[in-house]
Design an enzyme around this catalytic site. Structure first.
Site, PDB file in Angstrom:
ATOM      1  CG  HIS A  13      -1.882   1.144   1.233  1.00 39.02           C
ATOM      2  ND1 HIS A  13      -3.242   0.954   1.381  1.00 39.02           N
ATOM      3  CD2 HIS A  13      -1.717   2.482   1.091  1.00 39.02           C
ATOM      4  CE1 HIS A  13      -3.852   2.131   1.338  1.00 39.02           C
ATOM      5  NE2 HIS A  13      -2.940   3.084   1.164  1.00 39.02           N
ATOM      6  CG  HIS A  15      -0.705   7.211  -1.011  1.00 39.20           C
ATOM      7  ND1 HIS A  15      -1.919   7.379  -1.642  1.00 39.20           N
ATOM      8  CD2 HIS A  15      -0.951   6.528   0.131  1.00 39.20           C
ATOM      9  CE1 HIS A  15      -2.866   6.827  -0.892  1.00 39.20           C
ATOM     10  NE2 HIS A  15      -2.315   6.302   0.186  1.00 39.20           N
ATOM     11  CE  LYS A  99      -7.869   2.301  -0.744  1.00 42.12           C
ATOM     12  NZ  LYS A  99      -6.714   3.085  -0.362  1.00 42.12           N
ATOM     13  CG  HIS A 136      -9.837   4.685   3.227  1.00 42.61           C
ATOM     14  ND1 HIS A 136      -8.634   5.342   3.336  1.00 42.61           N
ATOM     15  CD2 HIS A 136     -10.607   5.142   4.253  1.00 42.61           C
ATOM     16  CE1 HIS A 136      -8.678   6.170   4.371  1.00 42.61           C
ATOM     17  NE2 HIS A 136      -9.871   6.069   4.945  1.00 42.61           N
ATOM     18  CG  HIS A 174      -4.928   2.291   5.680  1.00 42.73           C
ATOM     19  ND1 HIS A 174      -6.275   2.332   5.969  1.00 42.73           N
ATOM     20  CD2 HIS A 174      -4.780   2.970   4.517  1.00 42.73           C
ATOM     21  CE1 HIS A 174      -6.885   3.016   5.027  1.00 42.73           C
ATOM     22  NE2 HIS A 174      -6.028   3.405   4.133  1.00 42.73           N
ATOM     23  CG  ASP A 252      -1.666   4.857   3.933  1.00 38.27           C
ATOM     24  OD1 ASP A 252      -1.709   5.226   2.748  1.00 38.27           O
ATOM     25  OD2 ASP A 252      -2.484   5.241   4.797  1.00 38.27           O
TER      26      ASP A 252
HETATM   27  O1  DOR Z   1      -3.223   9.557   5.614  1.00 38.57           O
HETATM   28  C1  DOR Z   1      -3.579   9.263   4.474  1.00 38.57           C
HETATM   29  N1  DOR Z   1      -3.024   9.846   3.394  1.00 38.57           N
HETATM   30  N2  DOR Z   1      -4.565   8.391   4.338  1.00 38.57           N
HETATM   31  C2  DOR Z   1      -5.096   8.115   3.139  1.00 38.57           C
HETATM   32  O2  DOR Z   1      -5.998   7.336   3.078  1.00 38.57           O
HETATM   33  C3  DOR Z   1      -4.634   8.838   1.923  1.00 38.57           C
HETATM   34  C4  DOR Z   1      -3.287   9.354   2.092  1.00 38.57           C
HETATM   35  C5  DOR Z   1      -2.881  10.355   1.023  1.00 38.57           C
HETATM   36  O3  DOR Z   1      -3.108  10.079  -0.170  1.00 38.57           O
HETATM   37  O4  DOR Z   1      -2.336  11.397   1.365  1.00 38.57           O
HETATM   38 ZN    ZN Z   2      -3.332   5.078   1.515  1.00 36.46          ZN
END
Ligand code: DOR
Ligand code: ZN
Length: 349
Positions: A13, A15, A99, A136, A174, A252
């Site tokens: 997971h 970003h 997702k 999520h 998460h 995450d």
């Molecule tokens: O803390 C987070 N940041 N939780 C999420 O679900 C998305 C993520 C983000 O893309 O910044």
């Molecule tokens: Zn995330």
């Protein structure tokens, strides 16, 4: 145990963002992980296989010379995702999950799902072709306390959805609560869960004070789902270190510029990619469970996703490693989790 050699891990997971931000953060992930499940919450979101192909090409172009990294792409589910798109995703070979963001739950989730009842066609297709649904798990109704949103989601959405689609492969992403950990542990059928390093290391006090008790808002500890009470952190540690193959590593890691975090309306996300394994090692070590780190980081994830385990290795040693106060992020900077602090484990190879 002062040296730990693991099968090379994956991040289930992550970003990565896009453009200069992508170029800034990708080397951190590629240093540790062979593959990562890449979140689709760009602006605009990655809603189709064609968009996922383009995004994948941009990620591959940003992989540093000499590094090997495979992005495992995901689609962003909307109220209108057609069953055909799921089939295209499956046929692509590079899309590994879809997702589900409840609309409004987090960063760039405004095109997310307003009601899972609208996604029946997509869920049926996913169940049929074995495409995992990555969830999520938080409700977004304003009347539900922010700290209860995962627990309420579990009862109001997760349980009914899994009753209706019992063979749909799901990852509860998460997880942050005892209830979610116990649900995943005890549920029937194909379900897994990712757990972040920050939810293993910190409880919600970290949002409001330093480790030595000095009060003050600490925006770099703010993420969604938000950190919970100590009893929940303990339950997550128990799950992660249990050896149960349903639990696996998902950082995450969610980069936001320093200015977007240190702000009157700060963004959610902890940046952990640069020192992810070091952070997980600290959590597992504190629980006396370093021997369980390899399963969690390198084995359970590929087995759940039906992918081969990695061939390479990675070594951690018990020697101090210093987290910088900030890291470059295009024209801006990011403040990583534990900025300026020393961690107990270092990556050596
Ligand atoms: O803390 C987070 N940041 N939780 C999420 O679900 C998305 C993520 C983000 O893309 O910044
Ligand atoms: Zn995330």
């Amino acid at each position: 145990m002062d040296t730990l050699t693991l099968t090379r891990p994956d991040d289930w997971h992550l970003h990565l963002r896009d453009g200069p931000a992508l170029a800034a953060v990708l080397p951190h992930t590629a240093r540790q992980f062979a593959r990562a499940i890449v979140m689709p919450n760009l602006r605009p979101p990655v809603t189709t296989t064609a968009k996922a192909r383009d995004y994948r090409d941009r990620i591959l172009a940003a992989v540093p010379a000499g590094a090997k990294f495979e992005p495992l792409m995901t689609l962003y589910l909307t109220d209108n995702t057609p069953a055909d798109e799921i089939l295209r995703a499956r046929d692509s070979g590079f899309v590994h999950g879809v997702k589900l963001y409840p609309a409004g739950a987090t960063t760039n989730s405004d095109s997310g799902v307003t009601d899972v009842g609208r996604c029946t066609g997509a869920f049926e297709a996913m169940q049929r072709v074995g495409m995992p649904l990555l969830v999520h798990g938080e409700v977004t109704h304003g009347q539900v306390d922010v700290f209860d949103r995962e627990r309420v989601f579990l009862d109001e959405v997760m349980r009914p959805l899994r009753r209706d689609f019992p063979a749909l492969k799901m990852v509860f992403e998460h997880i942050t609560t005892k209830e979610a950990a116990e649900y995943v542990r005890d549920a029937d059928g194909p379900i897994g869960a990712t757990i972040t390093a920050h939810h293993l290391l910190f409880n919600r006090n970290a949002l409001f004070m330093t480790a030595d008790g000095r009060a003050g808002m600490r925006p770099h500890y703010y993420c969604l789902p938000v950190l919970k009470r100590e009893e929940h952190r303990q339950a997550l540690l128990t799950a992660a270190t249990s050896g149960n193959p349903r639990f696996f590593l998902g950082t995450d890691s969610a980069p936001h510029s320093r200015g977007d975090k240190e702000n009157a309306c700060g963004c959610a996300g902890c940046y952990t990619a640069a020192f992810a394994l070091e952070l997980y090692a600290e959590a597992f070590d504190a629980a006396g469970a370093l021997h369980r780190l390899e399963g969690f980081a390198s084995i359970h994830g590929p087995d759940f996703y039906g992918l081969p385990r990695n061939a390479g290795k990675l070594t951690l040693t018990r020697s101090a490693c210093q987290v910088p106060a900030e890291l470059p992020f295009g024209e801006h900077s990011i403040v990583p989790l534990r900025a300026g602090e020393s961690l107990a484990w270092s990556l050596t190879a």
